[in-house]
Design a protein around this motif. Structure first.
Motif, PDB file in Angstrom:
ATOM      1  N   LEU A  62       0.829  -1.238  -0.059  1.00 25.62           N
ATOM      2  CA  LEU A  62       0.257  -0.098  -0.046  1.00 25.62           C
ATOM      3  C   LEU A  62       1.030   1.349  -0.015  1.00 25.62           C
ATOM      4  O   LEU A  62       0.270   2.311  -0.490  1.00 25.62           O
ATOM      5  CB  LEU A  62      -0.898   0.155   1.269  1.00 25.62           C
ATOM      6  N   SER A  63       2.053   1.188   0.703  1.00 17.54           N
ATOM      7  CA  SER A  63       2.936   2.376   0.854  1.00 17.54           C
ATOM      8  C   SER A  63       3.595   2.671  -0.653  1.00 17.54           C
ATOM      9  O   SER A  63       3.847   3.853  -0.804  1.00 17.54           O
ATOM     10  CB  SER A  63       4.018   2.116   1.716  1.00 17.54           C
ATOM     11  N   CYS A  64       3.425   1.792  -1.542  1.00 15.22           N
ATOM     12  CA  CYS A  64       3.867   2.180  -3.183  1.00 15.22           C
ATOM     13  C   CYS A  64       3.013   3.065  -3.635  1.00 15.22           C
ATOM     14  O   CYS A  64       3.565   3.683  -4.917  1.00 15.22           O
ATOM     15  CB  CYS A  64       3.891   0.867  -3.741  1.00 15.22           C
ATOM     16  N   TYR A  65       1.664   3.416  -3.174  1.00 14.11           N
ATOM     17  CA  TYR A  65       0.655   4.229  -3.990  1.00 14.11           C
ATOM     18  C   TYR A  65       0.731   5.802  -3.419  1.00 14.11           C
ATOM     19  O   TYR A  65      -0.067   6.543  -3.750  1.00 14.11           O
ATOM     20  CB  TYR A  65      -0.650   3.787  -3.926  1.00 14.11           C
ATOM     21  N   ARG A  66       1.682   6.016  -2.306  1.00 16.68           N
ATOM     22  CA  ARG A  66       1.505   7.183  -1.508  1.00 16.68           C
ATOM     23  C   ARG A  66       1.932   8.283  -2.433  1.00 16.68           C
ATOM     24  O   ARG A  66       1.667   9.329  -2.276  1.00 16.68           O
ATOM     25  CB  ARG A  66       2.513   7.178  -0.470  1.00 16.68           C
ATOM     26  N   SER A 123      -9.347  -7.208   3.197  1.00  8.44           N
ATOM     27  CA  SER A 123      -7.981  -7.768   3.268  1.00  8.44           C
ATOM     28  C   SER A 123      -7.271  -6.582   2.551  1.00  8.44           C
ATOM     29  O   SER A 123      -7.533  -5.988   1.609  1.00  8.44           O
ATOM     30  CB  SER A 123      -7.772  -9.198   2.536  1.00  8.44           C
ATOM     31  N   ASN A 124      -5.982  -6.647   2.968  1.00  8.34           N
ATOM     32  CA  ASN A 124      -4.884  -5.915   2.323  1.00  8.34           C
ATOM     33  C   ASN A 124      -4.950  -5.918   0.743  1.00  8.34           C
ATOM     34  O   ASN A 124      -4.816  -5.041  -0.060  1.00  8.34           O
ATOM     35  CB  ASN A 124      -3.507  -5.947   2.670  1.00  8.34           C
ATOM     36  N   ASP A 125      -4.909  -7.435   0.277  1.00  7.38           N
ATOM     37  CA  ASP A 125      -4.976  -7.596  -1.038  1.00  7.38           C
ATOM     38  C   ASP A 125      -6.122  -6.847  -1.786  1.00  7.38           C
ATOM     39  O   ASP A 125      -6.039  -6.384  -2.977  1.00  7.38           O
ATOM     40  CB  ASP A 125      -4.698  -9.058  -1.287  1.00  7.38           C
ATOM     41  N   THR A 153      -5.707   0.288  -6.992  1.00  9.82           N
ATOM     42  CA  THR A 153      -5.269  -0.072  -8.165  1.00  9.82           C
ATOM     43  C   THR A 153      -6.425   0.462  -9.281  1.00  9.82           C
ATOM     44  O   THR A 153      -6.308   0.909 -10.112  1.00  9.82           O
ATOM     45  CB  THR A 153      -4.430  -1.171  -8.384  1.00  9.82           C
ATOM     46  N   ASP A 154      -7.376  -0.249  -8.976  1.00  9.10           N
ATOM     47  CA  ASP A 154      -8.486  -0.248  -9.880  1.00  9.10           C
ATOM     48  C   ASP A 154      -8.891   1.178 -10.158  1.00  9.10           C
ATOM     49  O   ASP A 154      -9.161   1.764 -10.984  1.00  9.10           O
ATOM     50  CB  ASP A 154      -9.841  -1.078  -9.389  1.00  9.10           C
ATOM     51  N   TYR A 155      -8.993   2.061  -8.968  1.00  8.37           N
ATOM     52  CA  TYR A 155      -9.433   3.344  -8.716  1.00  8.37           C
ATOM     53  C   TYR A 155      -8.535   4.409  -9.553  1.00  8.37           C
ATOM     54  O   TYR A 155      -8.867   5.129 -10.507  1.00  8.37           O
ATOM     55  CB  TYR A 155      -9.647   4.026  -7.291  1.00  8.37           C
ATOM     56  N   LEU A 156      -7.145   3.891  -9.360  1.00  6.62           N
ATOM     57  CA  LEU A 156      -6.122   4.540 -10.234  1.00  6.62           C
ATOM     58  C   LEU A 156      -6.397   4.637 -11.680  1.00  6.62           C
ATOM     59  O   LEU A 156      -6.109   5.631 -12.441  1.00  6.62           O
ATOM     60  CB  LEU A 156      -4.652   4.235  -9.549  1.00  6.62           C
ATOM     61  N   ILE A 157      -6.339   3.295 -12.015  1.00  4.90           N
ATOM     62  CA  ILE A 157      -6.563   3.051 -13.540  1.00  4.90           C
ATOM     63  C   ILE A 157      -7.940   3.888 -14.019  1.00  4.90           C
ATOM     64  O   ILE A 157      -7.718   4.488 -15.083  1.00  4.90           O
ATOM     65  CB  ILE A 157      -6.606   1.617 -13.666  1.00  4.90           C
ATOM     66  N   ASP A 158      -8.907   3.749 -13.176  1.00  3.49           N
ATOM     67  CA  ASP A 158     -10.183   4.217 -13.618  1.00  3.49           C
ATOM     68  C   ASP A 158     -10.063   5.644 -13.905  1.00  3.49           C
ATOM     69  O   ASP A 158     -10.613   6.376 -14.616  1.00  3.49           O
ATOM     70  CB  ASP A 158     -11.230   3.737 -12.850  1.00  3.49           C
TER      71      ASP A 158
END
Length: 368
Positions: A310-314, A342-344, A351-356
């Motif tokens: 999750l920290s990779c998206y900060r 879950s974290n996954d 990730t879906d939100y970022l792509i969208d």
């Protein structure tokens, strides 16, 4: 080339493994001499072998994305180990996301191991074998074979993926891009421009009389995607192309043929040459030309999956706004509280939100 036109639409596959093996034995002696001296181009006889299937697999289901993996016809050593690692790692995710894994190979020079390959195929249902000799300089035949097979058996798929057996694919990201149809029409991968190699004896030597230009532009062959709306025209271009069928597959198909057929190359920095344990590089890449050692690739994959990603998206600076609107963003679960997710699942939804929101695609489009 007119005779080759019939190959594209010929749906009569070899029905007997015995008959195919007899054909292979007859042709192998002539092919061995061609391979040993390297002709740099393929004959019409060799091209005909791309229609002959030795080990067949079922058709793709509707909307099932096929992932074709170049591998070698061996039942021990590094190529077998790589297949096993893929089956234990990202292939399991692929099946979960309704994607199809197919290992593509030719016929081994030592036909005594063919029985073992057939047993491996019967066990795993993921080996697709064609009737040409397994060799590095037959990779163009292998790539054309999977294109033809995909045209006949996966026509209802939106995309197809070609990759090598030393690549790690980010299946959650691929799934989200495919599901949202975010991958553009044409060929998508890492666009490369290199000087034409004129060094005699070099692995990628290309004589000037076969390729007179001073440089190549193509997609890195370790992994690329093709939208299925361009597959038919891609195959027709291969058939109608008036020049030699060169034995360097990525140069010929994603470079020369794509240019001749005006099939667009889409550059994406999410295709990377990477072997290591930088979790954020792995998390935000789509395809990684990973470690040549199967053991190291497996360690890399498991390190990535067991880490806090999750920290990779900060650096997108969207965490607060995403958390505020997350209940409306999550469409794959009825739960609206993070305590029960879950974290996954959080990562997948984020990730879906970022792509969208067009922030994680990473395609740099060239103007047509």
């Amino acid at each position: 080339m007119a005779a080759n036109n019939k190959l594209l639409i010929n749906n009569e596959w070899s029905s007997s493994l015995f008959m195919v093996m007899i054909t292979t034995i007859v042709l192998s002696s002539s092919q061995l001499s061609l391979i040993d001296c390297r002709n740099y181009e393929h004959s019409s006889t060799e091209m005909a072998l791309t229609n002959q299937v030795v080990i067949q697999q079922r058709d793709c289901y509707p909307n099932e994305t096929p992932i074709f993996i170049h591998t070698a016809a061996s039942t021990s050593g590094k190529y077998f180990n790589r297949r096993q690692v893929i089956r234990r790692t990202w292939a399991r995710e692929a099946y979960k996301y309704k994607m199809r894994i197919l290992f593509v190979m030719g016929v081994p020079r030592d036909l005594s191991i063919e029985r073992s390959l057939k047993m491996e195929a019967d066990k795993n249902h993921d080996i697709l074998q064609f009737n040409f000799i397994e060799d590095y300089y037959n990779l163009t035949l292998k790539a054309i074979s999977l294109l033809k097979w995909s045209y006949r058996h996966c026509s209802n798929s939106p995309y197809m993926v070609k990759t090598d057996d030393d690549v790690v694919l980010n299946m959650p990201m691929l799934y989200q891009l495919v599901r949202q149809r975010k991958i553009p029409s044409g060929l998508t991968g890492l666009v490369m421009t290199t000087p034409a190699n004129r060094e005699n004896g070099h692995k990628w030597h290309m004589p000037e009389h076969l390729y007179p230009k001073d440089s190549y532009e193509f997609l890195a062959g370790f992994s690329y995607l093709l939208s299925m709306d361009k597959l038919k025209s891609f195959l027709k271009t291969i058939i109608t192309y008036p020049g030699p069928i060169l034995d360097i597959d990525d140069l010929f198909l994603t470079g020369i043929v794509a240019d001749y057929g005006k099939i667009r190359r889409n550059n994406s920095f999410r295709f990377k040459f990477f072997c290591g344990t930088d979790v954020c590089t792995m998390e935000t890449s789509l395809a990684m030309h990973a470690c040549p050692s199967a053991k190291n690739s497996e360690y890399m994959y498991r390190f990535w999956k067991n880490a806090d990603r999750l920290s990779c998206y900060r650096h997108f600076r969207l965490s607060r706004s995403y958390r505020r609107r997350r209940p409306r963003s999550i469409s794959t679960t009825t739960t609206t509280t993070t305590e029960h997710i879950s974290n996954d699942q959080i990562i997948a939804n984020y990730t879906d939100y970022l792509i969208d929101s067009h922030q994680l695609i990473g395609f740099k489009f060239r103007q047509p």
